[in-house]
Every structure is written in structure tokens, then in C-alpha cells.
Enzyme design. Structure first.
Site, PDB file in Angstrom:
ATOM      1  N   GLU A  75       3.268  97.947  29.808  1.00 27.92           N
ATOM      2  CA  GLU A  75       4.607  97.967  30.115  1.00 27.92           C
ATOM      3  C   GLU A  75       5.686  97.910  28.978  1.00 27.92           C
ATOM      4  OE1 GLU A  75       7.851  96.784  33.281  1.00 27.92           O
ATOM      5  OE2 GLU A  75       6.204  95.286  33.009  1.00 27.92           O
ATOM      6  N   ASP A  76       5.631  97.021  28.351  1.00 31.10           N
ATOM      7  CA  ASP A  76       6.707  96.351  27.417  1.00 31.10           C
ATOM      8  C   ASP A  76       6.318  96.839  25.951  1.00 31.10           C
ATOM      9  OD1 ASP A  76       7.994  95.533  29.612  1.00 31.10           O
ATOM     10  OD2 ASP A  76       7.657  93.607  29.225  1.00 31.10           O
TER      11      ASP A  76
END
Length: 544
Positions: A75-76
Site C-alpha cells: 500500500e505505502d
């Protein structure tokens, strides 16, 4: 400063090659998160490491700990799911993907994004139950470090934790995590109330010490005299449970703290009942307050004997009696499966129950109108209180408190629910809206060609019944749906002491625009068809 070595030390229950895989996962995540920092100013890797440690304390398997270390990389960072698959295998990649929050889709509102997130998480959970264990550990560490955020954001996250994550931990029997999540949420939502209860608890602890040691001594002496072995532990009430009891039972702090709680841990199930007999000989039991969760476990797998007694000077004493395995099960729930690799497996039953529950969630998710609807429905289903009832063949079914024969019919089978026309409770014909009590035997009478009554929506309590009735109603004619929607919306508004006829036209117009409807009839039809929850529409119409 926490390092990967402090995590590896906790993992002595895993073979060396698996510990090496975990070390590799740590360095992979550290590299991916390089240059990223948390709001507190710490390097970002501190968070995945802390989540890994929470799972290591629960003695989770290597794949779960690896997923915890990698849970934010997809996600990051620039890392893709394929990268994780090639480095750590498909199972770990699926776990990481299941835990990763949904980021790419743009939603119309924050509420919708939250609801869609939750829906995705449930789908991932049904594939692998470990997804939710990693997610709960992730949320627990975020709650522990919530102090650096803005108060409004803190309250929003705390509320979500209290409404969704704490009840899920409870549903999975993970008491330790549930208690900590509840107390942390309560402290962030109501800092003043939490501080006052904390202070009052500290003060009262001094006064209670003498009484606790006297009761504990008398229980120890009785067990010794009868030749029974057991550990007696005093039970501390936690902040949120004190607050909830004060609120729901409308009792002052002193009255709640007047009850003394003890837990007796013994060696076998047989010993549980023998200790119970000894305790009932020592103090007088209060009639109607004895519960046998060993013979009939709770829906989350919890087992224990509960009894309330009147002790010396008339003080009420609450006692729980259980075995070591039951205690591990009560505190760690389905995670006890990894903690207690014994035979027979104490968490096996809980794992099956958890899977059954998730299967039901999946079925509801397929029938729900949209994500927000699904989230509201699941919230209803997360209520922890159950009643236990018997089918005519003597099988036991668990239903939430307040459930009706219609809920029971849908719990047996969707077709039974759809064609249900009457019910017998303990051989007596009763209205379908009658709330069921624990211990009753229920027989459902069906008729071919019968169909669900729209009025059932006003009294059913289980999500399965609600979803199935709605699904059926989606095929009804518009005029019927509009009048049903009107009744449901009026019922929802009555909770705010309002009625649809009393709401100003401009407020209704604004609410319709916000919800994307041209006329009031379109909205009412949508509610009547089960695509929209009346509670959500009612909230939109409240005066601002």
C-alpha cells in the site's frame, strides 16, 4: 530502540529456518519503507516491527509474522504483490494483500471508503482467518500510538475501533486484545471520563484490598479442606466495562465496584463442577445467576462456569471456574490454536465457529445492497449476547438476544425462513415477533407458496434474516415498496423524536440531493426494496 533481534528472541517456538525467513521479511520491509516516518517522528519500520511482536506474543505462525512485517509495503511503497509473492510465496502475499487497506479506488465519501475497506477485509478473512489476526494486531499498535494525531481524528479512529474491531476480537474470543482495544478507544474518545474512572478505581482498590484477601483466603481454605486443587485469582474490572455498566445499568460507580470478581483455574472439566459444589457450600448462590458455558459454549468458543454468590457481610461475589485450556481460549480465542498445540486442540471448535460466522458474512455480503448497508448489517450481527435454543431434534442454535422465531427460521435455512407462517415455542403457538428465551424449543410451521412479510423487518434482529427478507423484497412492486419505505423511515425517525410529515421540505430536498435521488418516492422505494438503510436516510434528514 526496538530491533529485529528483540523480535527474533520472542520467536524461540519456531524452527531456525522460519526465524530466518522472518528476519529476511524484516530487512525487505525496512528497505521498502526507507525514508518514511510516522507522525511521531520514528522511522516507519517501528510500526510493522511492533505488529510482528504482538503476533509473536500470541505464538502465531511464521507466515503471519512475515505478513505483519510486510503489511504496509504493497500500500505505502513501490513494492507490488508480485514482488512479495516471488520473495516470500503466494500465501504471505495473499495475507499482506488482505491486510493492505484499499487505496486505489476513489470513493464519494469517507464513510463509503471505510465500508468498502471493511467489505474487502471480510472477503480476505473468509479466505484466511489469519488476515484478521494481523489486522487486529495492526489496529492495536495504532491505538497504542494514537496520541500524536489530531483529537478529531483520534476520536474517529477510536469510534471505529469500538464499533468494529473490538467486537470482532470478541466474536473471535480474543479477550486480551478486546479489553485493550476498548480501554484505549474509551481513553481517546472520553479522556475526562476515563481519567475520573481510573482515579476512582485506584482509590477504591485500597478500600477493597482487605475484603478481597479475606474472600480469597476463605475460598482457598475451603478448596484445601475438600482436597480440591485450583488457583484462585482476583479479577480486575477494566475501565470500559465499568463505564458501560454505569451507562446501561444506570448504576453509580460504587455500586458496580461493590461486586467482587474471582476466577478459579483447575486441572480438568470434572474438577470445575466439584469446585462449583464446594463454592456453593461455602457461600449462598443467588438464584438464576448460574450459567454453564462448559456444556453450552458461547458463540466465540468461550467456556466457563459462572456463578454469583452472597458472601460475608452480604457482598456479591462473581466467580468463574475453568480449566487452563479454557483460560487460554478465553484470553486468546482462535489464536489459542497456535498458542496451545495440544491434543485435543482447544481452539479447534472456536476456529470452526469463526469459519461458520465468516461464511455467513460472505453470504450476507453477496446479498447486501452496498458496502455501507453491509457494514451496518454486520454491526448488528456483532452483538456479543446470545440466547441458546433447541430445534425439535434437540440440536442447539445460538441467536442474538432479542431474536424472534423468524430469525430462528432463517438460521435453520433460507427456504424455511421464506416459507415460515407460524411458530411453536415449547409446543405453544406464539406470534412470529415473540422474543426467544434461552432454553426454549422452537418448531417452525411452513406453508408452500408463503412468502416473507415486509413487517418482519421491523422486528428481526439477525443480519441473515434481514438480508434475506430484503433480497426477497427487492422483487416487489413499486407502490408496496414506497409505502413500506415510508413506514421504515418513519420508524427510524421516531428514534430521533421526528416524523417524515414534520420535516421541512427544504431539508428533505437537501437530503435527496445528497443521496442522489430526484423525488422522495424514489428514496422511499429504495428503502422499501432494501437497497438503503432507513437509519442512514433518517440521519441525513436530521436538522443541521
Amino acid at each position: 530502540m526496538q530491533t529485529v533481534e528483540t523480535l527474533i528472541e520472542k520467536l524461540d517456538y519456531l524452527p531456525p529456518e522460519q526465524r530466518e525467513d522472518i528476519r529476511r521479511a524484516y530487512y525487505f520491509a525496512e528497505q521498502a519503507h526507507e525514508g518514511q516516518y510516522r507522525r511521531s517522528g520514528d522511522p516507519y519500520i517501528v510500526h510493522p516491527l511492533a505488529v510482528g511482536k504482538i503476533l509473536a506474543d500470541m505464538h502465531m505462525d511464521a507466515q503471519s509474522v512475515e505478513a505483519a512485517l510486510l503489511h504496509d509495503v504493497i500500500e505505502d511503497t513501490h513494492v507490488s504483490k508480485d514482488d512479495v509473492t516471488s520473495a516470500f510465496g503466494a500465501i504471505v502475499a495473499d495475507l499482506v494483500d488482505g491486510v493492505s487497506k484499499i487505496g486505489a479506488i476513489k470513493f464519494e465519501s469517507k464513510a463509503e471508503a471505510q465500508a468498502e475497506n471493511f467489505r474487502k477485509m471480510v472477503l480476505a478473512m473468509t479466505k484466511d482467518i489469519r488476515v484478521i489476526l494481523v489486522k487486529l494486531a495492526d489496529r492495536l499498535h495504532n491505538m497504542r500510538t494514537l496520541g500524536v494525531l489530531h483529537p478529531t481524528k483520534r476520536r474517529r479512529i477510536a469510534l471505529e475501533t469500538l464499533e468494529i474491531y473490538a467486537p470482532i476480537a470478541n466474536r473471535l474470543g480474543m479477550n486480551n486484545i478486546r479489553v485493550e482495544l476498548e480501554d484505549l478507544s474509551f481513553t481517546h474518545m472520553y479522556p475526562m471520563r476515563a481519567a475520573r474512572i481510573k482515579k476512582a478505581t485506584k482509590t477504591s482498590r485500597g478500600h477493597r484490598k482487605d475484603m478481597i484477601s479475606r474472600i480469597q483466603e476463605s475460598i482457598d481454605n475451603r478448596l484445601e479442606r475438600d482436597g480440591l486443587e485450583g488457583r484462585v485469582i482476583g479479577r480486575e474490572k477494566h475501565l470500559y466495562s465499568i463505564y458501560s455498566k454505569m451507562k446501561t445499568q444506570r448504576k453509580p460507580f460504587n455500586e458496580i465496584m461493590d461486586v467482587y470478581g474471582f476466577r478459579i483455574i483447575v486441572g480438568s472439566v470434572d474438577m470445575c463442577y466439584r469446585v462449583l459444589g464446594a463454592i456453593h457450600n461455602l457461600y449462598k448462590p443467588i438464584p438464576g445467576r448460574f450459567k454453564d458455558y462448559i456444556a453450552i459454549p458461547k458463540a466465540n468458543g468461550y467456556q466457563s462456569l459462572h456463578t454469583t454468590l452472597i458472601g460475608m457481610n452480604g457482598v456479591p461475589i462473581e466467580i468463574q471456574i475453568r480449566t487452563e485450556e479454557m483460560d487460554a481460549m478465553a484470553n486468546n480465542g482462535i489464536a489459542a490454536h497456535w498458542l496451545y498445540k495440544s491434543d485435543p486442540d482447544p481452539a479447534g471448535g472456536a476456529q470452526n465457529r469463526a469459519k461458520e460466522w465468516l461464511k455467513g458474512l460472505l453470504e450476507m455480503q453477496q446479498r447486501a445492497g452496498n458496502s455501507q448497508d453491509f457494514l451496518e448489517t454486520v454491526k448488528i450481527d456483532l452483538f456479543p449476547d446470545e440466547v441458546y435454543v433447541f430445534t425439535p431434534k434437540g440440536d442447539i442454535l445460538e441467536l442474538p438476544t432479542g431474536a424472534t422465531p423468524v430469525d430462528f427460521a432463517y438460521a435453520v435455512h433460507t427456504d424455511v425462513g421464506n416459507s415460515c407462517v407460524a411458530a411453536r415455542l415449547d409446543h405453544r403457538l406464539v406470534p412470529l415477533s415473540t422474543p426467544i428465551q434461552s432454553g426454549q424449543t422452537i418448531k417452525i410451521i411452513t406453508a408452500p407458496g408463503a412468502c416473507p412479510n415486509p413487517a418482519w423487518l421491523s422486528f428481526v434482529t439477525t443480519a441473515k434474516a434481514r438480508a434475506n427478507i430484503r433480497h426477497f423484497l427487492k422483487n416487489q412492486r413499486r407502490s408496496e415498496s414506497v409505502s413500506l419505505g415510508h413506514r421504515l423511515l418513519d420508524k427510524a425517525l421516531s428514534g430521533f423524536d421526528l416524523a417524515l410529515d414534520t420535516i421541512p421540505q427544504e431539508r428533505i430536498t437537501t437530503a435527496l440531493t445528497e443521496a442522489g435521488f430526484r423525488t422522495l418516492d424514489d428514496l422511499l422505494e429504495d428503502i422499501g426494496l432494501g437497497n438503503q438503510m432507513a437509519q442512514i436516510a433518517a440521519r441525513r434528514m436530521l436538522p443541521r
